[in-house]
Design a protein around this motif. Sequence first.
Motif, PDB file in Angstrom:
ATOM      1  N   UNK A  31       0.828  -1.207   0.000  1.00 29.94           N
ATOM      2  CA  UNK A  31       0.000   0.000   0.000  1.00 29.94           C
ATOM      3  C   UNK A  31       0.864   1.259   0.000  1.00 29.94           C
ATOM      4  N   UNK A  32       1.993   1.236   0.681  1.00 31.91           N
ATOM      5  CA  UNK A  32       2.897   2.375   0.651  1.00 31.91           C
ATOM      6  C   UNK A  32       3.441   2.608  -0.754  1.00 31.91           C
ATOM      7  N   UNK A  33       3.789   1.528  -1.444  1.00 27.76           N
ATOM      8  CA  UNK A  33       4.250   1.651  -2.835  1.00 27.76           C
ATOM      9  C   UNK A  33       3.134   2.200  -3.715  1.00 27.76           C
ATOM     10  N   UNK A  34       1.911   1.719  -3.477  1.00 32.09           N
ATOM     11  CA  UNK A  34       0.757   2.184  -4.253  1.00 32.09           C
ATOM     12  C   UNK A  34       0.508   3.673  -4.013  1.00 32.09           C
ATOM     13  N   UNK A  35       0.640   4.116  -2.765  1.00 24.97           N
ATOM     14  CA  UNK A  35       0.456   5.536  -2.449  1.00 24.97           C
ATOM     15  C   UNK A  35       1.517   6.389  -3.127  1.00 24.97           C
ATOM     16  N   UNK A  36       2.761   5.920  -3.108  1.00 30.33           N
ATOM     17  CA  UNK A  36       3.824   6.641  -3.809  1.00 30.33           C
ATOM     18  C   UNK A  36       3.545   6.708  -5.307  1.00 30.33           C
ATOM     19  N   UNK A  37       2.990   5.629  -5.854  1.00 29.85           N
ATOM     20  CA  UNK A  37       2.640   5.622  -7.275  1.00 29.85           C
ATOM     21  C   UNK A  37       1.593   6.690  -7.575  1.00 29.85           C
ATOM     22  N   UNK A  38       0.580   6.823  -6.713  1.00 28.19           N
ATOM     23  CA  UNK A  38      -0.443   7.853  -6.922  1.00 28.19           C
ATOM     24  C   UNK A  38       0.170   9.248  -6.893  1.00 28.19           C
ATOM     25  N   UNK A  39       1.091   9.473  -5.969  1.00 28.25           N
ATOM     26  CA  UNK A  39       1.734  10.785  -5.876  1.00 28.25           C
ATOM     27  C   UNK A  39       2.555  11.072  -7.131  1.00 28.25           C
ATOM     28  N   UNK A  82       1.776  11.448   5.360  1.00 23.85           N
ATOM     29  CA  UNK A  82       1.541  11.366   6.796  1.00 23.85           C
ATOM     30  C   UNK A  82       0.881  10.050   7.175  1.00 23.85           C
ATOM     31  N   UNK A  83      -0.039   9.571   6.336  1.00 24.02           N
ATOM     32  CA  UNK A  83      -0.670   8.291   6.629  1.00 24.02           C
ATOM     33  C   UNK A  83       0.287   7.129   6.368  1.00 24.02           C
ATOM     34  N   UNK A  84       1.093   7.214   5.332  1.00 22.62           N
ATOM     35  CA  UNK A  84       2.051   6.155   5.036  1.00 22.62           C
ATOM     36  C   UNK A  84       3.018   5.926   6.195  1.00 22.62           C
ATOM     37  N   UNK A  85       3.418   7.003   6.844  1.00 23.41           N
ATOM     38  CA  UNK A  85       4.391   6.900   7.932  1.00 23.41           C
ATOM     39  C   UNK A  85       3.744   6.592   9.276  1.00 23.41           C
ATOM     40  N   UNK A  86       2.408   6.597   9.343  1.00 16.99           N
ATOM     41  CA  UNK A  86       1.754   6.474  10.643  1.00 16.99           C
ATOM     42  C   UNK A  86       0.667   5.404  10.645  1.00 16.99           C
ATOM     43  N   UNK A  87       0.884   4.288   9.942  1.00 18.99           N
ATOM     44  CA  UNK A  87      -0.118   3.222   9.937  1.00 18.99           C
ATOM     45  C   UNK A  87      -0.380   2.701  11.350  1.00 18.99           C
ATOM     46  N   UNK A  88       0.685   2.482  12.120  1.00 17.15           N
ATOM     47  CA  UNK A  88       0.516   1.984  13.483  1.00 17.15           C
ATOM     48  C   UNK A  88      -0.228   3.002  14.348  1.00 17.15           C
ATOM     49  N   UNK A  89       0.079   4.279  14.144  1.00 15.92           N
ATOM     50  CA  UNK A  89      -0.598   5.319  14.916  1.00 15.92           C
ATOM     51  C   UNK A  89      -2.086   5.356  14.654  1.00 15.92           C
ATOM     52  N   UNK A  90      -2.493   5.044  13.421  1.00 12.68           N
ATOM     53  CA  UNK A  90      -3.924   5.039  13.102  1.00 12.68           C
ATOM     54  C   UNK A  90      -4.646   3.957  13.888  1.00 12.68           C
ATOM     55  N   UNK A  91      -4.086   2.758  13.931  1.00 13.19           N
ATOM     56  CA  UNK A  91      -4.740   1.680  14.665  1.00 13.19           C
ATOM     57  C   UNK A  91      -4.654   1.878  16.173  1.00 13.19           C
ATOM     58  N   UNK A  92      -3.624   2.573  16.648  1.00 11.41           N
ATOM     59  CA  UNK A  92      -3.583   2.947  18.069  1.00 11.41           C
ATOM     60  C   UNK A  92      -4.731   3.890  18.383  1.00 11.41           C
ATOM     61  N   UNK A  93      -5.017   4.820  17.465  1.00 11.19           N
ATOM     62  CA  UNK A  93      -6.143   5.731  17.649  1.00 11.19           C
ATOM     63  C   UNK A  93      -7.461   4.958  17.717  1.00 11.19           C
ATOM     64  N   UNK A  94      -7.629   3.972  16.831  1.00  8.13           N
ATOM     65  CA  UNK A  94      -8.848   3.153  16.849  1.00  8.13           C
ATOM     66  C   UNK A  94      -8.984   2.398  18.171  1.00  8.13           C
ATOM     67  N   UNK A  95      -7.877   1.851  18.676  1.00 10.84           N
ATOM     68  CA  UNK A  95      -7.927   1.125  19.937  1.00 10.84           C
ATOM     69  C   UNK A  95      -8.221   2.054  21.107  1.00 10.84           C
ATOM     70  N   UNK A  96      -7.747   3.297  21.033  1.00  8.51           N
ATOM     71  CA  UNK A  96      -8.047   4.265  22.087  1.00  8.51           C
ATOM     72  C   UNK A  96      -9.545   4.580  22.112  1.00  8.51           C
TER      73      UNK A  96
END
Length: 357
Positions: A31-39, A82-96
């Motif tokens: 998904x990170x590669x795919x996001x870079x491709x979109x950019x 910002x989302x590519x670098x913070x995948x873990x942070x997103x799921x931490x937010x969901x768990x919070x």
Amino acid sequence: MLYRLQSCLKYFAFLGLVPWTNNCRPCQCFQQIYSLFLIIINLMIFFVEIEIPLKDSLLLSLLVSTIVFVAKIVCMTVIMLQMMCRYKGYYILCKEFKRLRERFEVQLKMGALAYPRVRYIKIVMLGMASLGTLGCLIYTSFIASLIYFWSSFVALIIIRLQCVLLLLYVDLMGFHVQLLGKRIQDVLHCHSMGGGNCIPDGNCKQLCSLEFLLELKQSHMQLFELFSHFNDLFGWSILSIFVVMFMDGTVNVYWTQQVLAGVYGLVYLNAAFSFSVPSLALILAFCRSGEYCKWQNMLIGSYVRALAYNPSPQQAKEPAYTELLTEFTMQVEHNVLAINAEGFMLIDNSLLMSVCT
């Protein structure tokens, strides 16, 4: 609640706005590669289109178009990086969110909590309306030349959908702040009744007990950590989105003046309103949600101060309860529940008035 929505929100991964999965590391790398491709593909399209000579356009119009559409591409890049670098942070937010809901249901005895469907429908309708205006832009681009429109088309979709997602997150946080305020108001009512018979639903622990006040204090601290994590996770995205949407709302005044002056045809008014009206509507909704969180935080502060200044006769004799109330009051005053875009601005009505000014 946000955790339950992941079955639907995960499809936003096709635009790089959320991670597709939390467990599969190769999928995240893909998904990170795919996001870079979109950019990269959007940058390439823009540089190809900017090389095409445009004979019938004013130099000032070309300059304005270049600035606006470059800003959109930069904003899209900030959001996706910002989302590519913070995948873990997103799921931490969901768990919070999940832990906070469980605390409200179990510790604060608020029963099964459900996000109001009306509020959810409003956000969905706003998102559909903001995407629906893209049809008008596509129609205008076919019958008239919209400079650099297609090179920023994907960026425009990503910016608007990210704004809708952020609006959902902020509204969820405001909903939890409201629930905590109602529970503290119940304790205040219990104090005003003398603290004798106030018992939460199905629980023997009194609302005026020291243990229940400690649960309220810890719930507020958990809410503050949720707000801090959200601001850290999406701060730059919020800032870039507001800059671009403010530009959409103001620069299209120039295009409208050009149409009224007869430089361009009336068909360009469709594009001007399709750019500016959804942007201003999303700014309004976002600022209102931020103001709601701020207002509910102020209500919590007023309830806690009322508890500190007017304790029940039984609790006035307990030094531990008084000390905890003092700590709670200081905590509410210093740990403000607000949406902060990397320290540049607070998302509330004051920002909306600044934009209007």
